[in-house]
Design an enzyme around this catalytic site. Sequence first.
Site, mmCIF file in Angstrom:
data_model
loop_
_atom_site.group_PDB
_atom_site.id
_atom_site.type_symbol
_atom_site.label_atom_id
_atom_site.label_comp_id
_atom_site.label_asym_id
_atom_site.label_seq_id
_atom_site.Cartn_x
_atom_site.Cartn_y
_atom_site.Cartn_z
ATOM 1 N N ASN A 167 0.878 -1.171 0.000
ATOM 2 C CA ASN A 167 0.000 0.000 0.000
ATOM 3 C C ASN A 167 0.913 1.218 0.000
ATOM 4 O O ASN A 167 1.559 1.507 1.007
ATOM 5 C CB ASN A 167 -0.934 -0.004 1.219
ATOM 6 C CG ASN A 167 -1.855 1.211 1.225
ATOM 7 O OD1 ASN A 167 -1.449 2.309 0.854
ATOM 8 N ND2 ASN A 167 -3.094 1.014 1.640
ATOM 9 N N GLU A 192 -3.891 1.856 -2.987
ATOM 10 C CA GLU A 192 -3.970 3.296 -2.734
ATOM 11 C C GLU A 192 -3.037 4.065 -3.650
ATOM 12 O O GLU A 192 -2.228 4.881 -3.191
ATOM 13 C CB GLU A 192 -3.691 3.629 -1.262
ATOM 14 C CG GLU A 192 -4.907 3.442 -0.362
ATOM 15 C CD GLU A 192 -4.851 4.314 0.893
ATOM 16 O OE1 GLU A 192 -4.276 3.871 1.895
ATOM 17 O OE2 GLU A 192 -5.390 5.427 0.847
ATOM 18 N N ASN A 194 -7.265 -4.318 5.575
ATOM 19 C CA ASN A 194 -7.826 -3.457 6.618
ATOM 20 C C ASN A 194 -8.506 -4.262 7.719
ATOM 21 O O ASN A 194 -9.541 -3.866 8.272
ATOM 22 C CB ASN A 194 -8.773 -2.412 6.018
ATOM 23 C CG ASN A 194 -8.068 -1.093 5.718
ATOM 24 O OD1 ASN A 194 -7.279 -0.621 6.523
ATOM 25 N ND2 ASN A 194 -8.335 -0.511 4.567
ATOM 26 N N ASP A 239 -1.843 -6.000 6.137
ATOM 27 C CA ASP A 239 -1.558 -6.371 4.748
ATOM 28 C C ASP A 239 -1.236 -7.861 4.726
ATOM 29 O O ASP A 239 -0.301 -8.308 5.397
ATOM 30 C CB ASP A 239 -0.387 -5.540 4.216
ATOM 31 C CG ASP A 239 -0.696 -4.054 4.255
ATOM 32 O OD1 ASP A 239 -1.225 -3.537 3.255
ATOM 33 O OD2 ASP A 239 -0.442 -3.419 5.305
#
Length: 260
Positions: free
Chosen positions: A7, A34, A152, A221
Amino acid sequence: MKIASFNINGVKARLPALLEWLREARPDVVALQEIKSQDSTFPREPIEDLGYNVATHGQKGFNGVAILARRPIEDVVRGLPGDPDDAQARWIEATVAGEAGAVRVCCLYAPNGNPAPGPKYDYKLAWMARLEAHAAELLAREEPTVLAGDWNVIPQPEDAADPEAWREDALFLPQSRAAFRRILHQGWWDALRTLHPEKGLYTFWDYQAGAWRRDHGIRIDHLLLSPQAADRLRACEIDRHVRGGEKPSDHAPIWAELEI
DNA sequence: ATGGTTGATCCTCAA
């Protein structure tokens, strides 16, 4: 084949750090989350110059995912199946060939879900339910498959330096953890925990309140492997030092070496 | 208990 998830929290702001890590770690496949970029403004050239093919699924301002691979990126699917009205760019999957077969790499950016309860948390749980349905379809193909990304979700108390601080957070609420477990229990293998039972392994440290300096991290993650991929698992590590670099992302890369 | 930071954008929102 070395498959990584990272990310990067904005591909344009993170380009120097991303290129440095690609040169050093030399992953064969990277799942990026992201990117905060549209497809048309993704900085393809400097990444292609390092020998990578690029497949993006971006949107303006937020979210956005991409797959980088040294070998050709084939049979690309953009968007998590199950809701054609979902405009958020959180899923891209593709097949990449290795020396001994091919692997299906799924790059996911699960919703954060805060504040919970509320509409954002409802969206998180609905998205996880869609992922559960699609993951079952992927598993039924009986192929080497990796679900790589920012989930998440903090799966267990030992995946947070201070689990009490996350007690009411969408990343650690019982319903979030149950949604993660339902997918895991279909028959996926958490690559890191398959090889590393120890505590203190984190992939995210908040920019705020000195979280990195105090090692107040969390493990969100994850690389989930189908049995056909798990049979070929040789190593799995977190590139923790990347979080301490210049203008870092708030996440560190995680990678698995598969004999494929 | 509170506050703390970063990125992309139309200045506040998302994380």
